[in-house]
Scaffold this motif. Sequence first.
Motif, PDB file in Angstrom:
ATOM      1  N   PHE A  12      26.323  17.389  55.632  1.00  0.00           N
ATOM      2  CA  PHE A  12      26.485  16.650  54.382  1.00  0.00           C
ATOM      3  C   PHE A  12      25.849  17.447  53.254  1.00  0.00           C
ATOM      4  O   PHE A  12      24.686  17.846  53.354  1.00  0.00           O
ATOM      5  CB  PHE A  12      25.807  15.278  54.490  1.00  0.00           C
ATOM      6  N   MET A  13      26.613  17.672  52.183  1.00  0.00           N
ATOM      7  CA  MET A  13      26.108  18.449  51.052  1.00  0.00           C
ATOM      8  C   MET A  13      26.338  17.689  49.753  1.00  0.00           C
ATOM      9  O   MET A  13      27.238  16.863  49.653  1.00  0.00           O
ATOM     10  CB  MET A  13      26.825  19.806  50.940  1.00  0.00           C
ATOM     11  N   ASP A  14      25.509  18.021  48.778  1.00  0.00           N
ATOM     12  CA  ASP A  14      25.613  17.444  47.441  1.00  0.00           C
ATOM     13  C   ASP A  14      25.457  18.590  46.454  1.00  0.00           C
ATOM     14  O   ASP A  14      24.531  19.392  46.582  1.00  0.00           O
ATOM     15  CB  ASP A  14      24.477  16.421  47.247  1.00  0.00           C
ATOM     16  N   THR A  15      26.361  18.674  45.487  1.00  0.00           N
ATOM     17  CA  THR A  15      26.253  19.759  44.517  1.00  0.00           C
ATOM     18  C   THR A  15      25.124  19.482  43.542  1.00  0.00           C
ATOM     19  O   THR A  15      24.765  18.336  43.288  1.00  0.00           O
ATOM     20  CB  THR A  15      27.565  19.992  43.746  1.00  0.00           C
ATOM     21  N   TYR A  16      24.569  20.537  43.021  1.00  0.00           N
ATOM     22  CA  TYR A  16      23.457  20.445  42.077  1.00  0.00           C
ATOM     23  C   TYR A  16      24.015  20.277  40.669  1.00  0.00           C
ATOM     24  O   TYR A  16      24.715  21.152  40.171  1.00  0.00           O
ATOM     25  CB  TYR A  16      22.604  21.715  42.169  1.00  0.00           C
ATOM     26  N   SER A  17      23.742  19.130  40.037  1.00  0.00           N
ATOM     27  CA  SER A  17      24.222  18.844  38.680  1.00  0.00           C
ATOM     28  C   SER A  17      25.689  19.235  38.539  1.00  0.00           C
ATOM     29  O   SER A  17      26.063  20.057  37.703  1.00  0.00           O
ATOM     30  CB  SER A  17      23.378  19.592  37.641  1.00  0.00           C
ATOM     31  N   GLY A  18      26.515  18.629  39.361  1.00  0.00           N
ATOM     32  CA  GLY A  18      27.916  18.991  39.480  1.00  0.00           C
ATOM     33  C   GLY A  18      28.663  19.231  38.183  1.00  0.00           C
ATOM     34  O   GLY A  18      29.256  20.292  37.992  1.00  0.00           O
ATOM     35  N   TYR A  19      28.636  18.265  37.281  1.00  0.00           N
ATOM     36  CA  TYR A  19      29.394  18.415  36.035  1.00  0.00           C
ATOM     37  C   TYR A  19      28.903  19.612  35.237  1.00  0.00           C
ATOM     38  O   TYR A  19      29.687  20.288  34.585  1.00  0.00           O
ATOM     39  CB  TYR A  19      29.271  17.176  35.148  1.00  0.00           C
ATOM     40  N   ASN A  20      27.616  19.862  35.279  1.00  0.00           N
ATOM     41  CA  ASN A  20      27.048  20.958  34.494  1.00  0.00           C
ATOM     42  C   ASN A  20      27.376  22.334  35.052  1.00  0.00           C
ATOM     43  O   ASN A  20      26.995  23.336  34.471  1.00  0.00           O
ATOM     44  CB  ASN A  20      25.532  20.797  34.374  1.00  0.00           C
ATOM     45  N   GLN A  21      28.099  22.391  36.146  1.00  0.00           N
ATOM     46  CA  GLN A  21      28.532  23.670  36.698  1.00  0.00           C
ATOM     47  C   GLN A  21      29.927  24.062  36.207  1.00  0.00           C
ATOM     48  O   GLN A  21      30.410  25.137  36.507  1.00  0.00           O
ATOM     49  CB  GLN A  21      28.517  23.621  38.226  1.00  0.00           C
ATOM     50  N   ILE A  22      30.552  23.171  35.445  1.00  0.00           N
ATOM     51  CA  ILE A  22      31.883  23.448  34.911  1.00  0.00           C
ATOM     52  C   ILE A  22      31.734  23.962  33.487  1.00  0.00           C
ATOM     53  O   ILE A  22      31.201  23.272  32.612  1.00  0.00           O
ATOM     54  CB  ILE A  22      32.759  22.183  34.909  1.00  0.00           C
ATOM     55  N   LEU A  23      32.217  25.178  33.250  1.00  0.00           N
ATOM     56  CA  LEU A  23      32.134  25.757  31.910  1.00  0.00           C
ATOM     57  C   LEU A  23      33.163  25.106  30.992  1.00  0.00           C
ATOM     58  O   LEU A  23      34.287  24.821  31.394  1.00  0.00           O
ATOM     59  CB  LEU A  23      32.377  27.271  31.970  1.00  0.00           C
ATOM     60  N   MET A  24      32.758  24.883  29.749  1.00  0.00           N
ATOM     61  CA  MET A  24      33.665  24.346  28.737  1.00  0.00           C
ATOM     62  C   MET A  24      34.602  25.460  28.273  1.00  0.00           C
ATOM     63  O   MET A  24      34.227  26.639  28.267  1.00  0.00           O
ATOM     64  CB  MET A  24      32.871  23.844  27.529  1.00  0.00           C
ATOM     65  N   GLN A  25      35.795  25.094  27.864  1.00  0.00           N
ATOM     66  CA  GLN A  25      36.669  26.056  27.200  1.00  0.00           C
ATOM     67  C   GLN A  25      36.015  26.405  25.869  1.00  0.00           C
ATOM     68  O   GLN A  25      35.519  25.511  25.166  1.00  0.00           O
ATOM     69  CB  GLN A  25      38.056  25.446  26.940  1.00  0.00           C
ATOM     70  N   PRO A  26      35.935  27.671  25.482  1.00  0.00           N
ATOM     71  CA  PRO A  26      35.274  28.056  24.225  1.00  0.00           C
ATOM     72  C   PRO A  26      35.754  27.250  23.011  1.00  0.00           C
ATOM     73  O   PRO A  26      34.948  26.856  22.165  1.00  0.00           O
ATOM     74  CB  PRO A  26      35.611  29.541  24.085  1.00  0.00           C
ATOM     75  N   ALA A  27      37.037  26.955  22.951  1.00  0.00           N
ATOM     76  CA  ALA A  27      37.574  26.192  21.816  1.00  0.00           C
ATOM     77  C   ALA A  27      37.057  24.752  21.798  1.00  0.00           C
ATOM     78  O   ALA A  27      37.002  24.120  20.731  1.00  0.00           O
ATOM     79  CB  ALA A  27      39.099  26.205  21.860  1.00  0.00           C
ATOM     80  N   ASP A  28      36.653  24.215  22.959  1.00  0.00           N
ATOM     81  CA  ASP A  28      36.178  22.831  23.032  1.00  0.00           C
ATOM     82  C   ASP A  28      34.686  22.697  22.796  1.00  0.00           C
ATOM     83  O   ASP A  28      34.188  21.591  22.594  1.00  0.00           O
ATOM     84  CB  ASP A  28      36.536  22.225  24.389  1.00  0.00           C
ATOM     85  N   CYS A  29      33.949  23.808  22.835  1.00  0.00           N
ATOM     86  CA  CYS A  29      32.497  23.750  22.660  1.00  0.00           C
ATOM     87  C   CYS A  29      32.109  23.133  21.319  1.00  0.00           C
ATOM     88  O   CYS A  29      31.138  22.382  21.239  1.00  0.00           O
ATOM     89  CB  CYS A  29      31.880  25.143  22.798  1.00  0.00           C
ATOM     90  N   GLU A  30      32.870  23.426  20.279  1.00  0.00           N
ATOM     91  CA  GLU A  30      32.518  22.893  18.957  1.00  0.00           C
ATOM     92  C   GLU A  30      32.592  21.370  18.913  1.00  0.00           C
ATOM     93  O   GLU A  30      31.933  20.744  18.100  1.00  0.00           O
ATOM     94  CB  GLU A  30      33.416  23.491  17.875  1.00  0.00           C
ATOM     95  N   HIS A  31      33.351  20.761  19.828  1.00  0.00           N
ATOM     96  CA  HIS A  31      33.451  19.298  19.874  1.00  0.00           C
ATOM     97  C   HIS A  31      32.204  18.655  20.482  1.00  0.00           C
ATOM     98  O   HIS A  31      32.063  17.436  20.444  1.00  0.00           O
ATOM     99  CB  HIS A  31      34.695  18.869  20.659  1.00  0.00           C
ATOM    100  N   THR A  32      31.312  19.460  21.048  1.00  0.00           N
ATOM    101  CA  THR A  32      30.080  18.936  21.637  1.00  0.00           C
ATOM    102  C   THR A  32      28.859  19.261  20.767  1.00  0.00           C
ATOM    103  O   THR A  32      27.732  19.147  21.226  1.00  0.00           O
ATOM    104  CB  THR A  32      29.859  19.520  23.049  1.00  0.00           C
ATOM    105  N   THR A  33      29.102  19.644  19.517  1.00  0.00           N
ATOM    106  CA  THR A  33      28.020  20.066  18.624  1.00  0.00           C
ATOM    107  C   THR A  33      27.066  18.910  18.326  1.00  0.00           C
ATOM    108  O   THR A  33      27.472  17.773  18.147  1.00  0.00           O
ATOM    109  CB  THR A  33      28.605  20.608  17.300  1.00  0.00           C
ATOM    110  N   PHE A  34      25.787  19.240  18.283  1.00  0.00           N
ATOM    111  CA  PHE A  34      24.767  18.269  17.879  1.00  0.00           C
ATOM    112  C   PHE A  34      23.737  18.983  17.001  1.00  0.00           C
ATOM    113  O   PHE A  34      23.609  20.201  17.017  1.00  0.00           O
ATOM    114  CB  PHE A  34      24.110  17.594  19.097  1.00  0.00           C
TER     115      PHE A  34
END
Length: 153
Positions: A12-34
């Motif tokens: 049995f395995m569990d990924t480490y911070s699963g979602y955070n292992q997926i890279l954003m498309q460069p064009a979509d990064c600006e939509h996550t700006t803070f």
Amino acid sequence: MDATAGHELLSFMDTYSGYNQILMQPADCEHTTFITDKGLYCYNVMLFGLKNAGATYQRLVNKIFAKLIGTLMEVYVDDMLVKSKTTNDHLHNLSLMFSILKKYNMRLNPNKCIFDVSSGKFLGFLISQRGIKAPEKIRALLNMHVPKTKKDV
């Protein structure tokens, strides 16, 4: 779940911070700006709170493990199970899974991994060679008194 019964060894395995292992498309990064007091920042990896993060992650693991799912592996979001009919096959099956993880630079959470066991919990169900046992809460619900007639109510 049914596909896991009858296997001699399980891991049995569990990924480490699963979602955070997926890279954003460069064009979509600006939509996550803070904004912070130090300046503007954006995320380079997928955020947990994004609307489609769960579905996107599930599609990713389904795609990268497509050849193994159903035969040697079961995957649900960040929970993974490697199964082997015989003890001799288990090391080979794990090797196949690890080669895919390495190819896609995915990491496991070692605190949540259990290797080479005959039974364990997967998605809340107890999986073993003998079959599947539902979680206690579900078993309790199934054993509740169900009225048969209006007189019983």
